[in-house]
Design a protein around this motif. Structure first.
Motif, PDB file in Angstrom:
ATOM      1  N   UNK A 117       5.509  11.892 -16.006  1.00  0.00           N
ATOM      2  CA  UNK A 117       4.814  11.095 -16.998  1.00  0.00           C
ATOM      3  C   UNK A 117       3.313  11.093 -16.742  1.00  0.00           C
ATOM      4  N   UNK A 118       2.555  10.878 -17.819  1.00  0.00           N
ATOM      5  CA  UNK A 118       1.108  10.779 -17.722  1.00  0.00           C
ATOM      6  C   UNK A 118       0.659   9.371 -18.043  1.00  0.00           C
ATOM      7  N   UNK A 119      -0.097   8.773 -17.137  1.00  0.00           N
ATOM      8  CA  UNK A 119      -0.587   7.417 -17.306  1.00  0.00           C
ATOM      9  C   UNK A 119      -2.048   7.486 -17.743  1.00  0.00           C
ATOM     10  N   UNK A 120      -2.329   7.060 -18.962  1.00  0.00           N
ATOM     11  CA  UNK A 120      -3.689   7.126 -19.492  1.00  0.00           C
ATOM     12  C   UNK A 120      -4.452   5.885 -19.035  1.00  0.00           C
ATOM     13  N   UNK A 121      -5.581   6.132 -18.344  1.00  0.00           N
ATOM     14  CA  UNK A 121      -6.425   5.057 -17.823  1.00  0.00           C
ATOM     15  C   UNK A 121      -7.830   5.201 -18.411  1.00  0.00           C
ATOM     16  N   UNK A 122      -8.654   4.174 -18.239  1.00  0.00           N
ATOM     17  CA  UNK A 122      -9.999   4.180 -18.828  1.00  0.00           C
ATOM     18  C   UNK A 122     -10.903   5.243 -18.212  1.00  0.00           C
ATOM     19  N   UNK A 123     -10.819   5.441 -16.904  1.00  0.00           N
ATOM     20  CA  UNK A 123     -11.568   6.496 -16.227  1.00  0.00           C
ATOM     21  C   UNK A 123     -11.014   6.649 -14.815  1.00  0.00           C
ATOM     22  N   UNK A 124     -11.309   7.793 -14.211  1.00  0.00           N
ATOM     23  CA  UNK A 124     -10.888   8.057 -12.837  1.00  0.00           C
ATOM     24  C   UNK A 124     -12.138   8.144 -11.976  1.00  0.00           C
ATOM     25  N   UNK A 125     -12.102   7.508 -10.820  1.00  0.00           N
ATOM     26  CA  UNK A 125     -13.251   7.439  -9.931  1.00  0.00           C
ATOM     27  C   UNK A 125     -13.096   8.324  -8.698  1.00  0.00           C
ATOM     28  N   UNK A 126     -12.091   9.188  -8.693  1.00  0.00           N
ATOM     29  CA  UNK A 126     -11.911  10.139  -7.592  1.00  0.00           C
ATOM     30  C   UNK A 126     -11.293   9.523  -6.353  1.00  0.00           C
ATOM     31  N   UNK A 127     -11.356  10.297  -5.264  1.00  0.00           N
ATOM     32  CA  UNK A 127     -10.794   9.845  -3.989  1.00  0.00           C
ATOM     33  C   UNK A 127     -11.585   8.655  -3.473  1.00  0.00           C
ATOM     34  N   UNK A 128     -10.865   7.657  -3.011  1.00  0.00           N
ATOM     35  CA  UNK A 128     -11.488   6.464  -2.441  1.00  0.00           C
ATOM     36  C   UNK A 128     -10.909   6.259  -1.047  1.00  0.00           C
ATOM     37  N   UNK A 129     -11.774   5.891  -0.113  1.00  0.00           N
ATOM     38  CA  UNK A 129     -11.372   5.656   1.273  1.00  0.00           C
ATOM     39  C   UNK A 129     -11.670   4.206   1.639  1.00  0.00           C
ATOM     40  N   UNK A 130     -10.724   3.584   2.336  1.00  0.00           N
ATOM     41  CA  UNK A 130     -10.867   2.186   2.719  1.00  0.00           C
ATOM     42  C   UNK A 130     -10.444   2.023   4.176  1.00  0.00           C
ATOM     43  N   UNK A 131     -11.143   1.164   4.894  1.00  0.00           N
ATOM     44  CA  UNK A 131     -10.729   0.810   6.248  1.00  0.00           C
ATOM     45  C   UNK A 131      -9.403   0.060   6.148  1.00  0.00           C
ATOM     46  N   UNK A 132      -8.429   0.462   6.952  1.00  0.00           N
ATOM     47  CA  UNK A 132      -7.106  -0.164   6.844  1.00  0.00           C
ATOM     48  C   UNK A 132      -7.151  -1.665   7.146  1.00  0.00           C
ATOM     49  N   UNK A 133      -8.122  -2.085   7.948  1.00  0.00           N
ATOM     50  CA  UNK A 133      -8.187  -3.527   8.255  1.00  0.00           C
ATOM     51  C   UNK A 133      -8.806  -4.352   7.128  1.00  0.00           C
ATOM     52  N   UNK A 134      -9.210  -3.692   6.027  1.00  0.00           N
ATOM     53  CA  UNK A 134      -9.743  -4.435   4.878  1.00  0.00           C
ATOM     54  C   UNK A 134      -8.656  -4.737   3.843  1.00  0.00           C
ATOM     55  N   UNK A 135      -7.393  -4.461   4.195  1.00  0.00           N
ATOM     56  CA  UNK A 135      -6.275  -4.689   3.268  1.00  0.00           C
ATOM     57  C   UNK A 135      -6.019  -6.182   3.103  1.00  0.00           C
ATOM     58  N   UNK A 136      -5.766  -6.587   1.855  1.00  0.00           N
ATOM     59  CA  UNK A 136      -5.425  -7.978   1.523  1.00  0.00           C
ATOM     60  C   UNK A 136      -4.071  -7.975   0.830  1.00  0.00           C
ATOM     61  N   UNK A 137      -3.202  -8.894   1.209  1.00  0.00           N
ATOM     62  CA  UNK A 137      -1.842  -8.945   0.665  1.00  0.00           C
ATOM     63  C   UNK A 137      -1.795  -9.267  -0.826  1.00  0.00           C
ATOM     64  N   UNK A 138      -2.525 -10.255  -1.251  1.00  0.00           N
ATOM     65  CA  UNK A 138      -2.425 -10.716  -2.639  1.00  0.00           C
ATOM     66  C   UNK A 138      -3.820 -10.866  -3.235  1.00  0.00           C
ATOM     67  N   UNK A 139      -4.361  -9.796  -3.806  1.00  0.00           N
ATOM     68  CA  UNK A 139      -5.697  -9.919  -4.403  1.00  0.00           C
ATOM     69  C   UNK A 139      -5.690 -10.874  -5.591  1.00  0.00           C
TER      70      UNK A 139
END
Length: 181
Positions: A117-139
């Protein structure tokens, strides 16, 4: 000392002196563990899909409308000989589309088991990298209709990127039930 031993002794002396005068290695810093995914915008908010869940990113291809289906199913496109159903995510979640132009819209291609399936979104911002310790359970601020498919969020520069599970979406019965009765 013999004449042959003298060169070796000189080299040994130079090596010892070099080691004693050498500066220490720079202090090692702890490496930051990173998590990465494909960033995209939906209804003006930043989301990120895990790398293994998106197989391809496309411009919105020409597609054929399909009669008798729910409005969120835009139609089907022929992508390299395969029929790709195109789902407008904003319409599926009944949330407003962001003000970005239609040229910015992209398709996240998802292939999970038998579902392609293809999911149509408003735009794609490419690869994103995040520090694993910046994870939040319930934004905070996730629309109610999207919440079952958000598995947490990563914070970067005082902005939260919601982790969107495309695998959970394509396994959902509401996503698979496209017939309009």
């Amino acid at each position: 000392m013999s004449a042959q031993a003298a060169p070796f002794a000189v080299l040994t002396y130079i090596a010892q002196r070099s080691r004693s005068m050498a500066a220490g290695l720079p202090e090692q810093q702890e490496a930051v563990e990173l998590w990465n995914g494909i960033g995209f915008v939906l209804s003006g908010e930043h989301y990120v899909a895990p790398m293994g869940e998106v197989t391809e990113i496309l411009h919105v291809p020409r597609f054929t409308h399909i009669p008798g289906v729910r409005p969120f199913l835009l139609g089907a496109a022929n992508v390299r000989g395969r029929l790709l159903p195109l789902v407008d995510l904003a319409s599926f979640f009944d949330i407003p589309r962001s003000s970005r132009s239609q040229r910015d819209r992209r398709v996240l291609v998802v292939e999970q088991g038998d579902v392609f399936s293809g999911l149509v979104v408003d735009s794609v911002l490419g690869m994103q990298y995040f520090a694993t310790d910046s994870f939040r359970e319930a934004p905070q601020g996730v629309p109610e209709s999207v919440r079952p498919f958000v598995t947490g969020g990563y914070e970067r520069n005082e902005e939260v990127w919601r982790v969107f599970s495309a695998a959970d979406l394509v396994a959902d019965e509401r996503f698979l039930d496209v017939a309009q009765w």
